[in-house]
Every structure is written in C-alpha cells, then in structure tokens.
Design a protein around this motif. Structure first.
Motif, PDB file in Angstrom:
ATOM      1  N   ILE A 206       0.838  -1.194   0.000  1.00 30.76           N
ATOM      2  CA  ILE A 206       0.000   0.000   0.000  1.00 30.76           C
ATOM      3  C   ILE A 206       0.872   1.242   0.000  1.00 30.76           C
ATOM      4  CG2 ILE A 206      -1.808   1.252   1.255  1.00 30.76           C
ATOM      5  CD1 ILE A 206      -2.446  -1.561   2.542  1.00 30.76           C
ATOM      6  N   TRP A 207       0.619   2.107  -0.963  1.00 36.06           N
ATOM      7  CA  TRP A 207       1.372   3.355  -1.113  1.00 36.06           C
ATOM      8  C   TRP A 207       0.435   4.517  -0.840  1.00 36.06           C
ATOM      9  CZ3 TRP A 207       6.448   4.456  -1.721  1.00 36.06           C
ATOM     10  CH2 TRP A 207       6.777   5.768  -2.063  1.00 36.06           C
ATOM     11  N   ALA A 208       0.746   5.306   0.170  1.00 35.00           N
ATOM     12  CA  ALA A 208      -0.091   6.446   0.543  1.00 35.00           C
ATOM     13  C   ALA A 208       0.429   7.715  -0.113  1.00 35.00           C
ATOM     14  CB  ALA A 208      -0.106   6.615   2.059  1.00 35.00           C
ATOM     15  N   VAL A 209      -0.498   8.453  -0.722  1.00 36.00           N
ATOM     16  CA  VAL A 209      -0.154   9.698  -1.412  1.00 36.00           C
ATOM     17  C   VAL A 209      -0.921  10.831  -0.755  1.00 36.00           C
ATOM     18  CG1 VAL A 209      -0.140  10.938  -3.604  1.00 36.00           C
ATOM     19  CG2 VAL A 209       0.178   8.453  -3.564  1.00 36.00           C
ATOM     20  N   LYS A 210      -0.232  11.859  -0.332  1.00 35.83           N
ATOM     21  CA  LYS A 210      -0.892  13.007   0.272  1.00 35.83           C
ATOM     22  C   LYS A 210      -1.375  13.954  -0.827  1.00 35.83           C
ATOM     23  CE  LYS A 210      -0.336  12.140   4.687  1.00 35.83           C
ATOM     24  NZ  LYS A 210      -1.469  11.968   5.620  1.00 35.83           N
ATOM     25  N   ALA A 211      -2.672  14.181  -0.866  1.00 36.72           N
ATOM     26  CA  ALA A 211      -3.247  15.107  -1.843  1.00 36.72           C
ATOM     27  C   ALA A 211      -3.614  16.384  -1.103  1.00 36.72           C
ATOM     28  CB  ALA A 211      -4.472  14.488  -2.507  1.00 36.72           C
ATOM     29  N   SER A 212      -2.638  17.237  -0.885  1.00 35.59           N
ATOM     30  CA  SER A 212      -2.821  18.408  -0.034  1.00 35.59           C
ATOM     31  C   SER A 212      -3.842  19.398  -0.596  1.00 35.59           C
ATOM     32  CB  SER A 212      -1.483  19.118   0.173  1.00 35.59           C
ATOM     33  OG  SER A 212      -0.908  19.462  -1.071  1.00 35.59           O
ATOM     34  N   ALA A 213      -3.966  19.466  -1.902  1.00 35.21           N
ATOM     35  CA  ALA A 213      -4.883  20.436  -2.498  1.00 35.21           C
ATOM     36  C   ALA A 213      -6.328  20.180  -2.075  1.00 35.21           C
ATOM     37  CB  ALA A 213      -4.769  20.400  -4.020  1.00 35.21           C
ATOM     38  N   SER A 214      -6.740  18.908  -2.048  1.00 31.13           N
ATOM     39  CA  SER A 214      -8.113  18.574  -1.681  1.00 31.13           C
ATOM     40  C   SER A 214      -8.235  18.119  -0.236  1.00 31.13           C
ATOM     41  CB  SER A 214      -8.629  17.456  -2.587  1.00 31.13           C
ATOM     42  OG  SER A 214      -7.868  16.282  -2.392  1.00 31.13           O
ATOM     43  N   LYS A 215      -7.088  18.031   0.466  1.00 31.20           N
ATOM     44  CA  LYS A 215      -7.043  17.543   1.839  1.00 31.20           C
ATOM     45  C   LYS A 215      -7.571  16.118   1.956  1.00 31.20           C
ATOM     46  CE  LYS A 215      -7.343  22.120   3.941  1.00 31.20           C
ATOM     47  NZ  LYS A 215      -8.033  22.979   4.934  1.00 31.20           N
ATOM     48  N   ALA A 216      -7.465  15.361   0.887  1.00 33.60           N
ATOM     49  CA  ALA A 216      -7.856  13.954   0.890  1.00 33.60           C
ATOM     50  C   ALA A 216      -6.599  13.096   0.879  1.00 33.60           C
ATOM     51  CB  ALA A 216      -8.719  13.636  -0.324  1.00 33.60           C
ATOM     52  N   ASN A 217      -6.665  11.948   1.523  1.00 35.93           N
ATOM     53  CA  ASN A 217      -5.570  10.999   1.499  1.00 35.93           C
ATOM     54  C   ASN A 217      -5.872   9.931   0.460  1.00 35.93           C
ATOM     55  OD1 ASN A 217      -4.155  12.239   3.663  1.00 35.93           O
ATOM     56  ND2 ASN A 217      -5.549  11.262   5.120  1.00 35.93           N
ATOM     57  N   VAL A 218      -4.915   9.672  -0.407  1.00 37.37           N
ATOM     58  CA  VAL A 218      -5.102   8.700  -1.479  1.00 37.37           C
ATOM     59  C   VAL A 218      -4.153   7.531  -1.255  1.00 37.37           C
ATOM     60  CG1 VAL A 218      -4.968   8.290  -3.971  1.00 37.37           C
ATOM     61  CG2 VAL A 218      -5.797  10.491  -3.104  1.00 37.37           C
ATOM     62  N   GLU A 219      -4.685   6.317  -1.392  1.00 35.40           N
ATOM     63  CA  GLU A 219      -3.867   5.116  -1.259  1.00 35.40           C
ATOM     64  C   GLU A 219      -3.976   4.262  -2.517  1.00 35.40           C
ATOM     65  OE1 GLU A 219      -3.669   4.256   3.530  1.00 35.40           O
ATOM     66  OE2 GLU A 219      -4.956   2.989   2.278  1.00 35.40           O
ATOM     67  N   LEU A 220      -2.840   3.762  -2.967  1.00 36.65           N
ATOM     68  CA  LEU A 220      -2.775   2.806  -4.060  1.00 36.65           C
ATOM     69  C   LEU A 220      -2.475   1.442  -3.449  1.00 36.65           C
ATOM     70  CD1 LEU A 220      -0.570   4.908  -6.521  1.00 36.65           C
ATOM     71  CD2 LEU A 220      -3.063   4.908  -6.301  1.00 36.65           C
ATOM     72  N   ARG A 221      -3.286   0.455  -3.774  1.00 37.40           N
ATOM     73  CA  ARG A 221      -3.163  -0.851  -3.117  1.00 37.40           C
ATOM     74  C   ARG A 221      -3.077  -1.971  -4.149  1.00 37.40           C
ATOM     75  NH1 ARG A 221      -7.807  -0.928  -0.695  1.00 37.40           N
ATOM     76  NH2 ARG A 221      -8.853  -2.452  -2.054  1.00 37.40           N
ATOM     77  N   LEU A 222      -2.163  -2.898  -3.916  1.00 37.42           N
ATOM     78  CA  LEU A 222      -2.041  -4.094  -4.742  1.00 37.42           C
ATOM     79  C   LEU A 222      -2.055  -5.289  -3.793  1.00 37.42           C
ATOM     80  CD1 LEU A 222      -1.631  -5.081  -7.684  1.00 37.42           C
ATOM     81  CD2 LEU A 222       0.823  -5.158  -7.191  1.00 37.42           C
ATOM     82  N   THR A 223      -3.010  -6.199  -3.992  1.00 34.87           N
ATOM     83  CA  THR A 223      -3.202  -7.311  -3.061  1.00 34.87           C
ATOM     84  C   THR A 223      -3.234  -8.637  -3.800  1.00 34.87           C
ATOM     85  OG1 THR A 223      -4.524  -5.883  -1.611  1.00 34.87           O
ATOM     86  CG2 THR A 223      -4.663  -8.263  -1.238  1.00 34.87           C
ATOM     87  N   ALA A 224      -2.476  -9.595  -3.285  1.00 36.46           N
ATOM     88  CA  ALA A 224      -2.510 -10.966  -3.784  1.00 36.46           C
ATOM     89  C   ALA A 224      -3.372 -11.794  -2.834  1.00 36.46           C
ATOM     90  CB  ALA A 224      -1.107 -11.545  -3.873  1.00 36.46           C
ATOM     91  N   HIS A 225      -4.374 -12.498  -3.383  1.00 44.14           N
ATOM     92  CA  HIS A 225      -5.278 -13.323  -2.594  1.00 44.14           C
ATOM     93  C   HIS A 225      -5.100 -14.793  -2.967  1.00 44.14           C
ATOM     94  CE1 HIS A 225      -7.782  -9.877  -1.237  1.00 44.14           C
ATOM     95  NE2 HIS A 225      -7.521  -9.378  -2.434  1.00 44.14           N
ATOM     96  N   ALA A 226      -5.301 -15.670  -1.989  1.00 41.65           N
ATOM     97  CA  ALA A 226      -5.261 -17.108  -2.250  1.00 41.65           C
ATOM     98  C   ALA A 226      -6.186 -17.817  -1.272  1.00 41.65           C
ATOM     99  CB  ALA A 226      -3.842 -17.649  -2.119  1.00 41.65           C
TER     100      ALA A 226
END
Length: 252
Positions: A206-226
């Motif tokens: 999980i990579w967290a990106v700070k979006a200061s302009a909108s004051k929203a926190n954005v996360e990029l997630r890649l998950t392997a399931h089994a």
C-alpha cells in the motif's frame, strides 16, 4: 459480503452508476471531511475504484471492477455508525447488483497499546429476487495499531439460516510514511452451511499519497489473494483460488 453460495450471486448496472455518483460526491466533500461537527460528531468518508471486489478470499463481482464508497459518523465516546456500498455480481437468478453494509459499533483504546472494536454489521442487497440479507456480530482487538485479531459470528451466515464463524489474524509492516505492507490469514467455519470450512490469505503493498490540495488521502493498493481447495469447492474456481486485486482509494 460474499458471492459464495447459490443463494448469493450477483450482477451490476444501475447501482454501479449510483456508486460512481457517490464517489464523486465524496471527492467533492474532501475539504470538509474529518471535521468535527456540532455535538462532537466527526464525519469521514472514502471512495474507491478496484479491479475486483474480493471478500474473505473470493470475488464478489465475478472478477469484474468495483466502485465503492462509504460514510462514517463517530462520536467522542467511541460510538459510531457507517454505511458502505459496492456493485456486486452474483448468480444471475438472484438479480443482485448492489451491496450496502450498515454498521453500528463502538471503538476505542482499552489500554496503552490495545484497542477494541465491537459492532453489528448488516449486509443488504436491494432489488433481489431472493432474500440475501443477513447480519453479523464482529469484534477485533488491535495491538500497537499494527497487529490484529478479528472474529465475526452470524446465525444466518451468507444469507443462510445456519451458523458461521469467521476468524482473521493480520499484521501491518510500515516501511516509511508512504509505504507499508499488510498480511492477513483467515478461516471461515461454515460446516453448518456447506459441510466444510475454508481458509484464505492475502498480502498487500500500500502506497499512501498526500493530496494536499483537496485535503484527501489517497492510497494505491495491490493485493494478492489465495484460498484453499475447500473455498474452490464451495464457491467455484472462478470466484475462489488465486487472484490479484488493484485499487485506488481516497479517504477524507
């Protein structure tokens, strides 16, 4: 929720449009989210776009993308309520195309490094030809914010009239302020429903990106399931087994 059994399988269209609209609305609320409202109520929300909706190891959308959004209101004393929605795709005969999860609970610190969350969660599937709705009682204990144990019990598991108990252990491994890894393993006791139980595991980056302009926190997630073979016997090879899920989520 889960598309695991014949009395729960799904399809998507109008609810997907509604979910998109909800997500856009959430993004528009970005600057006001997490603000303390009169009476000490804190509001928060999230919107996500995922390549698949995977729940407890199996796909709820037949491997298709999902648009999801949620709102939460929490009081200073730890009581909270939330609603979350997603498109789903179950068996065609159910005509289920959307899922809404309604939660009432309490969460808070019980010791220096320990936190507890107990709640009642109701899964609702509007506009279906059969009654798929069900309710689950959940509890989780978290240590130092990075290690957790969760249990979920229902006497109408997966929309049946039988008991089911879900258990999960997990851990979070922060690398820095932006990157973390999460691992979890779960076991679903469903012998009363399917005469068998199953296990699953997942590993996320999980990579967290700070979006200061909108004051929203954005996360990029890649998950392997089994999942194990029992899950494939219950839900089919196309829904269980191994799969990769990618998602982007904004929370505010």
């Amino acid at each position: 929720m889960s598309s695991h059994h014949l009395f729960r399988s799904r399809e998507a269209a109008v609810p997907l449009v509604l979910a998109v609209c909800a997500g856009v609305g959430l993004l528009a609320l970005g600057t006001r989210a997490h603000a303390a409202e009169p009476g000490g109520i804190q509001l928060s929300g999230s919107a996500a776009l995922a390549s698949d909706y995977v729940w407890r190891g199996s796909s709820q959308t037949q491997g298709d993308p999902a648009v999801q959004a949620g709102f939460k209101a929490a009081a200073a004393n730890g009581l909270y309520g939330s609603v979350w929605g997603s498109n789903v795709e179950f068996a065609p005969q159910t005509h289920a195309s959307s899922e809404f999860d309604f939660t009432l609970g309490w969460a808070g610190q019980v010791a220096e490094h320990w936190a507890v969350d107990v709640n009642v969660l109701h899964y609702r599937y509007p506009s279906t030809t059969t009654d798929l709705d069900w309710t689950e009682f959940n509890g989780s204990v978290t240590y130092r914010g990075n290690y957790w144990l969760s249990l979920g019990y229902s006497n109408e598991a997966l929309g049946s009239k039988q008991r089911g108990l879900y258990s999960q252990v997990g851990a979070r491994f922060p690398v820095n302020d932006a990157l973390r890894f999460e691992a979890a393993a779960g076991h679903y006791f469903l012998d009363d429903v399917y005469d068998r139980s199953y296990s699953h595991g997942q590993l996320s980056a999980i990579w967290a990106v700070k979006a200061s302009a909108s004051k929203a926190n954005v996360e990029l997630r890649l998950t392997a399931h089994a999942t194990d073979r029992n899950a494939e016997r219950i839900f089919g090879d196309s829904l269980a087994g191994s799969r990769i899920e990618a998602a982007v989520q904004a929370s505010f």
